[in-house]
Design a protein around this motif. Structure first.
Motif, PDB file in Angstrom:
ATOM      1  N   TYR A  20       0.832  -1.204   0.000  1.00  0.00           N
ATOM      2  CA  TYR A  20       0.000   0.000   0.000  1.00  0.00           C
ATOM      3  C   TYR A  20       0.866   1.254   0.000  1.00  0.00           C
ATOM      4  O   TYR A  20       0.590   2.220  -0.739  1.00  0.00           O
ATOM      5  CB  TYR A  20      -0.925   0.024   1.214  1.00  0.00           C
ATOM      6  CG  TYR A  20      -1.703   1.316   1.283  1.00  0.00           C
ATOM      7  CD1 TYR A  20      -2.796   1.539   0.457  1.00  0.00           C
ATOM      8  CD2 TYR A  20      -1.294   2.357   2.124  1.00  0.00           C
ATOM      9  CE1 TYR A  20      -3.482   2.737   0.466  1.00  0.00           C
ATOM     10  CE2 TYR A  20      -1.986   3.556   2.156  1.00  0.00           C
ATOM     11  CZ  TYR A  20      -3.073   3.757   1.319  1.00  0.00           C
ATOM     12  OH  TYR A  20      -3.739   4.951   1.324  1.00  0.00           O
ATOM     13  N   LEU A  21       1.914   1.260   0.803  1.00  0.00           N
ATOM     14  CA  LEU A  21       2.793   2.434   0.852  1.00  0.00           C
ATOM     15  C   LEU A  21       3.405   2.700  -0.521  1.00  0.00           C
ATOM     16  O   LEU A  21       3.488   3.849  -0.971  1.00  0.00           O
ATOM     17  CB  LEU A  21       3.900   2.219   1.889  1.00  0.00           C
ATOM     18  CG  LEU A  21       3.456   2.184   3.365  1.00  0.00           C
ATOM     19  CD1 LEU A  21       4.645   1.854   4.265  1.00  0.00           C
ATOM     20  CD2 LEU A  21       2.841   3.513   3.785  1.00  0.00           C
ATOM     21  N   VAL A  27       4.629   8.208   2.354  1.00  0.00           N
ATOM     22  CA  VAL A  27       5.932   7.986   2.981  1.00  0.00           C
ATOM     23  C   VAL A  27       5.702   7.455   4.397  1.00  0.00           C
ATOM     24  O   VAL A  27       5.073   8.118   5.225  1.00  0.00           O
ATOM     25  CB  VAL A  27       6.745   9.293   3.047  1.00  0.00           C
ATOM     26  CG1 VAL A  27       8.075   9.061   3.762  1.00  0.00           C
ATOM     27  CG2 VAL A  27       6.972   9.837   1.642  1.00  0.00           C
ATOM     28  N   GLY A  28       6.152   6.250   4.655  1.00  0.00           N
ATOM     29  CA  GLY A  28       5.913   5.673   5.965  1.00  0.00           C
ATOM     30  C   GLY A  28       6.727   4.426   6.188  1.00  0.00           C
ATOM     31  O   GLY A  28       7.588   4.054   5.389  1.00  0.00           O
ATOM     32  N   GLU A  29       6.430   3.755   7.297  1.00  0.00           N
ATOM     33  CA  GLU A  29       7.113   2.523   7.658  1.00  0.00           C
ATOM     34  C   GLU A  29       6.084   1.567   8.260  1.00  0.00           C
ATOM     35  O   GLU A  29       4.996   1.973   8.667  1.00  0.00           O
ATOM     36  CB  GLU A  29       8.218   2.791   8.690  1.00  0.00           C
ATOM     37  CG  GLU A  29       7.674   3.321  10.014  1.00  0.00           C
ATOM     38  CD  GLU A  29       8.737   3.444  11.104  1.00  0.00           C
ATOM     39  OE1 GLU A  29       9.840   2.935  10.896  1.00  0.00           O
ATOM     40  OE2 GLU A  29       8.422   4.027  12.152  1.00  0.00           O
ATOM     41  N   VAL A  30       6.451   0.299   8.294  1.00  0.00           N
ATOM     42  CA  VAL A  30       5.650  -0.707   8.991  1.00  0.00           C
ATOM     43  C   VAL A  30       6.362  -1.025  10.295  1.00  0.00           C
ATOM     44  O   VAL A  30       7.513  -1.460  10.289  1.00  0.00           O
ATOM     45  CB  VAL A  30       5.472  -1.974   8.139  1.00  0.00           C
ATOM     46  CG1 VAL A  30       4.670  -3.020   8.919  1.00  0.00           C
ATOM     47  CG2 VAL A  30       4.794  -1.649   6.821  1.00  0.00           C
ATOM     48  N   LEU A  31       5.673  -0.788  11.397  1.00  0.00           N
ATOM     49  CA  LEU A  31       6.268  -0.983  12.716  1.00  0.00           C
ATOM     50  C   LEU A  31       5.532  -2.097  13.447  1.00  0.00           C
ATOM     51  O   LEU A  31       4.303  -2.073  13.546  1.00  0.00           O
ATOM     52  CB  LEU A  31       6.202   0.320  13.519  1.00  0.00           C
ATOM     53  CG  LEU A  31       6.961   0.350  14.849  1.00  0.00           C
ATOM     54  CD1 LEU A  31       7.465   1.755  15.145  1.00  0.00           C
ATOM     55  CD2 LEU A  31       6.075  -0.118  16.002  1.00  0.00           C
ATOM     56  N   ILE A  32       6.276  -3.052  13.958  1.00  0.00           N
ATOM     57  CA  ILE A  32       5.724  -4.165  14.714  1.00  0.00           C
ATOM     58  C   ILE A  32       6.047  -3.963  16.191  1.00  0.00           C
ATOM     59  O   ILE A  32       7.219  -3.926  16.567  1.00  0.00           O
ATOM     60  CB  ILE A  32       6.279  -5.525  14.226  1.00  0.00           C
ATOM     61  CG1 ILE A  32       6.063  -5.685  12.723  1.00  0.00           C
ATOM     62  CG2 ILE A  32       5.657  -6.667  15.012  1.00  0.00           C
ATOM     63  CD1 ILE A  32       4.622  -5.626  12.297  1.00  0.00           C
ATOM     64  N   ALA A  33       5.008  -3.817  16.999  1.00  0.00           N
ATOM     65  CA  ALA A  33       5.181  -3.681  18.451  1.00  0.00           C
ATOM     66  C   ALA A  33       5.064  -5.076  19.045  1.00  0.00           C
ATOM     67  O   ALA A  33       3.965  -5.564  19.317  1.00  0.00           O
ATOM     68  CB  ALA A  33       4.126  -2.741  19.029  1.00  0.00           C
ATOM     69  N   ASP A  34       6.197  -5.722  19.225  1.00  0.00           N
ATOM     70  CA  ASP A  34       6.179  -7.116  19.662  1.00  0.00           C
ATOM     71  C   ASP A  34       6.096  -7.206  21.176  1.00  0.00           C
ATOM     72  O   ASP A  34       6.864  -6.567  21.904  1.00  0.00           O
ATOM     73  CB  ASP A  34       7.426  -7.846  19.167  1.00  0.00           C
ATOM     74  CG  ASP A  34       7.328  -9.336  19.417  1.00  0.00           C
ATOM     75  OD1 ASP A  34       6.636 -10.021  18.641  1.00  0.00           O
ATOM     76  OD2 ASP A  34       7.912  -9.811  20.420  1.00  0.00           O
TER      77      ASP A  34
END
Length: 378
Positions: A20-21, A27-34
């Protein structure tokens, strides 16, 4: 995306978001909050180009808040990593955020719920009822309080000082955004059956109760103040009426026994009123309620340990004087036999006033405890 052992579906969620980005030019990022995965989710996320942030404190809310704090963008779109939401179709969220909305909620009931995607208990009872309660208590326009896909302005969420660590975080976001006067909107969102082979982390009754508890306690006016006020005034009027003698309501007579129960109702109602006031004061001082109520601020300034203790002492003394007058009258008759019915009526009234006085004094003391200044840890 909050993540706890989502190895089965995490990769496809990240790939859809990355796609999608690229397609949209955002302009963005994929962040995983584990949140402590033990199935290799962290490495899967890194292999697919996502940034991983480890959140030590357990809980859905803790993971999301940790992710919000770690995010670098102006706007955030959050969603579950179980492939129940389509991260490749986020145009509606981005459009509303660019239009100035500070919280954009997905609405699964408008967008469609695929067969098997939501248990009937959640679809027909849990979500509709809890969302309706939230709309009534907080005058929120949101009709799906618990949709896991939502977008928001990062700084706006940080300014709300979100506190909850569990699933009720979903409700807290909506409630505080509404109370804080943020621009809130909804967009249709499709929910499909998640791609995991294991049961979801959500526990229907436990987490449903936590949402309901949060909504009710966060609105002490509806839970305590109004019911308490009705009970207090009904009980007080009835107790005072019977103190001057029995009275008839149609063919039903009321006397001493009824007065005892009405006095108990008065005490319970008064306690509910005090609890509502103290809860509101605590919430205001801790920053839970946004914005602060100006009318309540004025009331809070007039209430203090000293004023509560003084008002309580006056009430207690009034009740004590009534009791002493009764004792003097008894002594003047040589401590002989009294008219039990008349004596009980006056005794109940004296006891009630003394109890209300004691409750008021203790509430004032507790208010003094709330007012003790403490050094906050960063």
């Amino acid at each position: 995306m909050p993540c706890l052992n989502e190895a089965e579906t995490l990769a496809v969620c990240i790939d859809k978001a990355q796609g999608y980005l690229q397609r949209s030019g955002v302009v963005g990022e994929v962040l995983i909050a584990d949140n402590g995965s033990t199935d290799g989710s962290q490495q899967i996320a890194r292999d697919h180009g996502a940034r991983v942030v480890d959140i030590a404190e357990k809980g859905y809310g803790s993971a999301l808040m940790g992710g919000i704090e770690a995010a670098r963008g102006t706007y955030i779109i959050m969603g579950d990593a179980d492939d129940s939401y389509d991260f490749s179709a986020l145009d509606n969220f981005v459009e509303r955020l660019r239009a100035g909305d500070e919280l954009v909620m997905g609405n699964r009931f408008r967008g469609g719920i695929e067969p098997g995607a939501m248990p009937p208990l959640h679809k027909y009872l849990g979500n509709p009822v809890l969302s309706w309660i939230g709309r009534v208590l907080f005058r929120s326009p949101i009709k799906d309080f618990h949709c896991g896909l939502r977008g928001f302005r990062r700084q706006s969420m940080l300014d709300l000082h979100l506190q909850t660590t569990g699933m009720e975080f979903a409700s807290e976001v909506v409630v505080k955004s509404t109370l804080g006067g943020l621009r809130v909107s909804e967009v249709p969102t499709t929910l499909k059956k998640d791609g995991r082979s294991r049961p979801p982390h959500l526990r229907s009754w436990r987490d449903g109760w936590r949402h309901l508890r949060f909504l009710l306690i966060f609105s002490p006016r509806w839970l305590f103040l109004w019911p308490g006020s009705v009970a207090f005034f009904l009980g007080l009027i009835g107790t005072l009426s019977i103190a001057f003698g029995p009275f008839m309501l149609g063919s039903v007579g009321f006397d001493g026994a009824t007065q005892v129960y009405l006095a108990a109702l008065t005490v319970v109602g008064y306690q509910a009123i005090l609890f509502a006031i103290l809860t509101k004061i605590y919430a205001q001082r801790e920053g839970f309620r946004i914005p602060r109520s100006r009318s309540f601020d004025k009331l809070e300034k007039r209430i203090s340990l000293e004023s509560g203790a003084l008002a309580g002492a006056i009430l207690f003394v009034i009740g004590l004087v009534i009791a002493i007058v009764q004792l003097v009258q008894w002594s003047s008759s040589g401590f002989g036999e009294l008219d039990a019915t008349v004596t009980v009526r006056v005794s109940v009234l004296a006891s009630l006033v003394m109890m209300l006085g004691a409750q008021t004094m203790m509430a004032g003391m507790f208010l003094g405890v709330l007012g003790v200044g403490l050094k906050r840890r960063p």
